[in-house]
Design an enzyme around this catalytic site. Structure first.
Site, short mmCIF file in Angstrom:
data_model
loop_
_atom_site.label_atom_id
_atom_site.label_comp_id
_atom_site.label_asym_id
_atom_site.label_seq_id
_atom_site.Cartn_x
_atom_site.Cartn_y
_atom_site.Cartn_z
N LEU A 57 13.29 5.28 -8.67
CA LEU A 57 13.72 4.81 -7.34
C LEU A 57 13.44 5.88 -6.28
CD1 LEU A 57 17.03 2.83 -8.11
CD2 LEU A 57 14.70 1.95 -7.89
N ALA A 65 4.53 3.24 -13.24
CA ALA A 65 5.18 4.25 -12.40
C ALA A 65 4.11 5.19 -11.83
CB ALA A 65 6.19 5.05 -13.20
N GLU A 93 3.16 7.64 -7.94
CA GLU A 93 3.11 7.82 -6.50
C GLU A 93 1.87 7.06 -6.08
OE1 GLU A 93 5.10 9.23 -4.37
OE2 GLU A 93 6.56 10.07 -5.77
N THR A 108 -6.26 1.87 -10.83
CA THR A 108 -6.74 1.35 -9.54
C THR A 108 -8.25 1.48 -9.43
OG1 THR A 108 -6.77 1.90 -7.18
CG2 THR A 108 -6.11 3.65 -8.64
N ASP A 109 -8.86 0.65 -8.59
CA ASP A 109 -10.31 0.77 -8.35
C ASP A 109 -10.63 2.02 -7.54
OD1 ASP A 109 -9.26 -0.05 -5.91
OD2 ASP A 109 -10.66 -1.71 -5.61
N GLU A 110 -9.61 2.67 -6.98
CA GLU A 110 -9.89 3.85 -6.13
C GLU A 110 -10.43 5.03 -6.94
OE1 GLU A 110 -7.10 4.64 -3.00
OE2 GLU A 110 -6.35 2.59 -3.05
N TYR A 150 -4.60 10.97 -4.16
CA TYR A 150 -4.02 9.87 -4.95
C TYR A 150 -5.03 9.39 -5.99
CZ TYR A 150 -3.20 4.91 -5.99
OH TYR A 150 -3.07 3.70 -6.63
N LYS A 188 -4.92 9.49 -10.19
CA LYS A 188 -5.03 8.30 -11.04
C LYS A 188 -6.24 8.43 -11.99
CE LYS A 188 -2.97 5.03 -11.05
NZ LYS A 188 -1.75 4.64 -11.80
N PRO A 242 2.31 -5.25 4.82
CA PRO A 242 3.74 -5.27 5.20
C PRO A 242 4.03 -4.48 6.47
CG PRO A 242 3.46 -4.65 2.90
CD PRO A 242 2.10 -4.68 3.49
N GLN A 254 2.11 -4.14 9.15
CA GLN A 254 1.75 -4.88 10.37
C GLN A 254 2.66 -6.09 10.55
OE1 GLN A 254 0.15 -2.78 11.66
NE2 GLN A 254 -1.01 -1.81 10.02
P1 NAD Z 1 4.89 1.45 -5.64
O1 NAD Z 1 4.91 2.74 -4.94
O2 NAD Z 1 5.33 0.21 -4.94
O3 NAD Z 1 5.73 1.54 -6.98
C1 NAD Z 1 5.76 2.68 -7.80
C2 NAD Z 1 7.08 2.70 -8.54
O4 NAD Z 1 7.09 3.85 -9.39
C3 NAD Z 1 8.29 2.81 -7.62
O5 NAD Z 1 9.28 1.89 -7.99
C4 NAD Z 1 8.77 4.25 -7.80
O6 NAD Z 1 10.18 4.39 -7.63
C5 NAD Z 1 8.35 4.50 -9.24
N1 NAD Z 1 8.17 5.93 -9.52
C6 NAD Z 1 7.51 6.84 -8.76
N2 NAD Z 1 7.57 8.06 -9.35
C7 NAD Z 1 8.28 7.89 -10.50
C8 NAD Z 1 8.66 8.77 -11.54
N3 NAD Z 1 8.35 10.08 -11.50
N4 NAD Z 1 9.36 8.27 -12.57
C9 NAD Z 1 9.71 6.95 -12.61
N5 NAD Z 1 9.38 6.08 -11.65
C10 NAD Z 1 8.65 6.55 -10.61
O7 NAD Z 1 3.38 1.29 -6.13
P2 NAD Z 1 2.60 0.01 -6.61
O8 NAD Z 1 1.75 -0.48 -5.51
O9 NAD Z 1 3.55 -0.90 -7.29
O10 NAD Z 1 1.66 0.68 -7.70
C11 NAD Z 1 2.02 0.70 -9.06
C12 NAD Z 1 0.79 1.02 -9.88
O11 NAD Z 1 -0.22 0.05 -9.62
C13 NAD Z 1 0.21 2.38 -9.53
O12 NAD Z 1 -0.18 3.01 -10.73
C14 NAD Z 1 -1.00 2.05 -8.69
O13 NAD Z 1 -1.99 3.01 -8.88
C15 NAD Z 1 -1.41 0.71 -9.28
N6 NAD Z 1 -2.17 -0.14 -8.35
C16 NAD Z 1 -1.65 -0.53 -7.16
C17 NAD Z 1 -2.40 -1.32 -6.31
C18 NAD Z 1 -1.88 -1.77 -4.96
O14 NAD Z 1 -2.65 -2.34 -4.16
N7 NAD Z 1 -0.62 -1.62 -4.66
C19 NAD Z 1 -3.69 -1.73 -6.69
C20 NAD Z 1 -4.17 -1.32 -7.91
C21 NAD Z 1 -3.41 -0.53 -8.73
P1 TYD Z 2 -3.22 0.82 2.30
O1 TYD Z 2 -2.39 -0.43 2.31
O2 TYD Z 2 -2.57 2.12 2.57
O3 TYD Z 2 -3.99 0.81 0.90
P2 TYD Z 2 -5.23 1.75 0.36
O4 TYD Z 2 -5.21 3.04 1.08
O5 TYD Z 2 -4.87 1.89 -1.08
O6 TYD Z 2 -6.48 0.93 0.56
O7 TYD Z 2 -4.37 0.64 3.37
C1 TYD Z 2 -5.29 -0.43 3.30
C2 TYD Z 2 -6.33 -0.22 4.37
O8 TYD Z 2 -5.71 -0.38 5.66
C3 TYD Z 2 -6.94 1.16 4.39
O9 TYD Z 2 -8.31 1.05 4.73
C4 TYD Z 2 -6.17 1.89 5.48
C5 TYD Z 2 -5.85 0.80 6.46
N1 TYD Z 2 -4.60 0.91 7.23
C6 TYD Z 2 -4.58 0.66 8.62
O10 TYD Z 2 -5.64 0.38 9.24
N2 TYD Z 2 -3.40 0.73 9.29
C7 TYD Z 2 -2.22 1.03 8.67
O11 TYD Z 2 -1.17 1.09 9.34
C8 TYD Z 2 -2.23 1.28 7.25
C9 TYD Z 2 -0.97 1.64 6.52
C10 TYD Z 2 -3.44 1.20 6.57
#
Ligand code: NAD
Ligand code: TYD
Length: 332
Positions: free
Chosen positions: A35, A79, A81, A121-123, A148, A152, A190, A192
């Site tokens: 959390l 889990a 960052e 992630t694809d990043e 980041y 990963k 979220p 915007q």
């Molecule tokens: P998020 O930040 O919403 O969720 C991460 C969760 O991990 C949070 O609930 C946080 O409290 C928990 N956490 C962080 N550090 C922790 C620790 N040390 N121990 C235990 N819990 C911890 O992120 P998300 O968008 O849900 O991403 C989750 C995974 O999915 C990540 O590995 C991310 O690389 C991957 N992912 C996300 C996206 C995306 O668009 N959001 C896309 C592809 C992959």
């Molecule tokens: P983000 O949601 O942070 O995801 P990621 O960095 O993993 O792609 O951002 C998505 C895209 O939007 C990225 O190109 C950065 C851009 N962005 C904005 O233009 N304005 C914003 O306020 C944020 C948070 C991101």
């Protein structure tokens, strides 16, 4: 699959996956989540008590992880960052949680011979040029550009090494930008949507020409479950729904869906090192495992997502001011 541990299960992807597992399997789910600012216990509201055990703790804590992994059929490691802008402010927690935390999970799975699915992630592949006709595949080289993404990528390498060296039963998924309910207000969509709800102007980084490949969180969750059920051990599956759009296009849809004029936003300072384009070729997942995305209309998905944020102000409100103060300091 009777018992599943989801690390990071109070985050965006993790909680989406927990809701999906509850709806589509009989598993009892244990969530381990620290959390941090990104995690929210309320994201698990609606999961029946008898199907959920919630433990607040750190994936870097060897004793806690070891105890929770023992007795599970599957561990899904979400889990992390997860925010690029946060990694540019302070990369250290990304190294600790994403790299060291993954090593702790791997060692516990090895000790107890538990099947692991690692959510990536694809990043990790870096970025593509806007005019590049290709997309990322499982064969694309790792070229992470941000702290980041580098953390990963490091975690992915650890998982593959544990498979090869120790025979760990693990799979990996690299998914594209995911959207939907319960995503933290620091992320593009979220942020915007809640800005507009608050009467603030949306903020677009740089020109807004950067392209992301959007997929709905339910499709991401369904892909992870399919890989757990039928994925080949040691393999990586790329997850994407052919949803390439520039940030400008996505923002235009949000503005239009929320009744704003097309120019009701501000261009702000670009993100340093900003990846230009991500694009996923999910052929392996589609052909080998028969996965298909269900949410293929981005505008419809955005509309439902906007409704969710309108109806769940109590979920996002406590985080909004702090997030905006941090962005304000950076001129974003
Ligand atoms: P998020 O930040 O919403 O969720 C991460 C969760 O991990 C949070 O609930 C946080 O409290 C928990 N956490 C962080 N550090 C922790 C620790 N040390 N121990 C235990 N819990 C911890 O992120 P998300 O968008 O849900 O991403 C989750 C995974 O999915 C990540 O590995 C991310 O690389 C991957 N992912 C996300 C996206 C995306 O668009 N959001 C896309 C592809 C992959
Ligand atoms: P983000 O949601 O942070 O995801 P990621 O960095 O993993 O792609 O951002 C998505 C895209 O939007 C990225 O190109 C950065 C851009 N962005 C904005 O233009 N304005 C914003 O306020 C944020 C948070 C991101």
């Amino acid at each position: 699959m009777r018992a599943v541990l989801v690390t990071g299960g109070a985050g965006f992807i993790g909680s989406g996956l927990v809701h999906h597992l509850i709806a589509h399997t009989d598993a009892v789910v244990t969530v381990l989540d620290k959390l941090t600012g990104a995690g929210n216990r309320d994201s698990l509201t609606g999961v029946p008590d008898e199907r959920l055990r919630f433990v607040r703790g750190d994936v870097c804590d060897v004793a806690v992880v070891d105890e929770l992994v023992a007795g599970q059929d599957v561990v899904v490691h979400c889990a992390a960052e997860s925010h690029n802008d946060a990694a540019l402010r302070d990369p250290r927690p990304f190294v600790d949680t994403n790299i060291v935390g993954t090593a702790v999970v791997l060692e516990a799975c090895r000790r107890h011979d538990v099947r692991l699915h690692h959510v990536s992630t694809d990043e990790v592949f870096g970025d593509l040029a806007l005019d590049d006709p290709t997309r990322f595949t499982e064969a694309s080289p790792y070229r992470p550009s941000s702290p980041y993404a580098a953390s990963k990528a490091s975690a992915d390498h650890l998982v593959r090494a544990w498979v090869r060296s120790f025979g760990l039963r693990a799979t990996l998924s690299s998914c594209s930008n995911t959207y939907g309910p319960r995503q933290h207000v620091e992320k593009l969509i979220p942020r915007q949507v809640t800005n507009i709800l608050d009467g603030r102007r949306p903020r677009l980084y740089g020109s807004g020409a950067h392209v992301r490949d959007w997929i709905h969180v339910e499709d991401h969750s369904a892909a992870v479950l399919r890989i757990i059920e039928a994925g080949r051990i040691g393999e990586t599956y790329l997850v994407g729904a052919d949803g390439e759009h520039s940030n400008r296009e996505v923002l235009a849809m949000v503005l239009q869906l929320m009744g704003q004029s097309a120019d009701a936003f501000d261009h702000v300072r670009d993100r340093p090192g900003h990846d230009v384009r991500y694009a996923i070729d999910a052929t392996r997942l589609r052909h080998e495992l028969g996965w298909r995305p269900q949410h293929t209309d981005l505008e419809a998905g955005l509309s439902e997502t906007i409704t969710w944020y309108r109806e769940h102000e109590a979920w996002w409100r406590p985080h909004k001011a702090t997030v905006e103060q941090e962005y304000e300091r950076e001129g974003r």
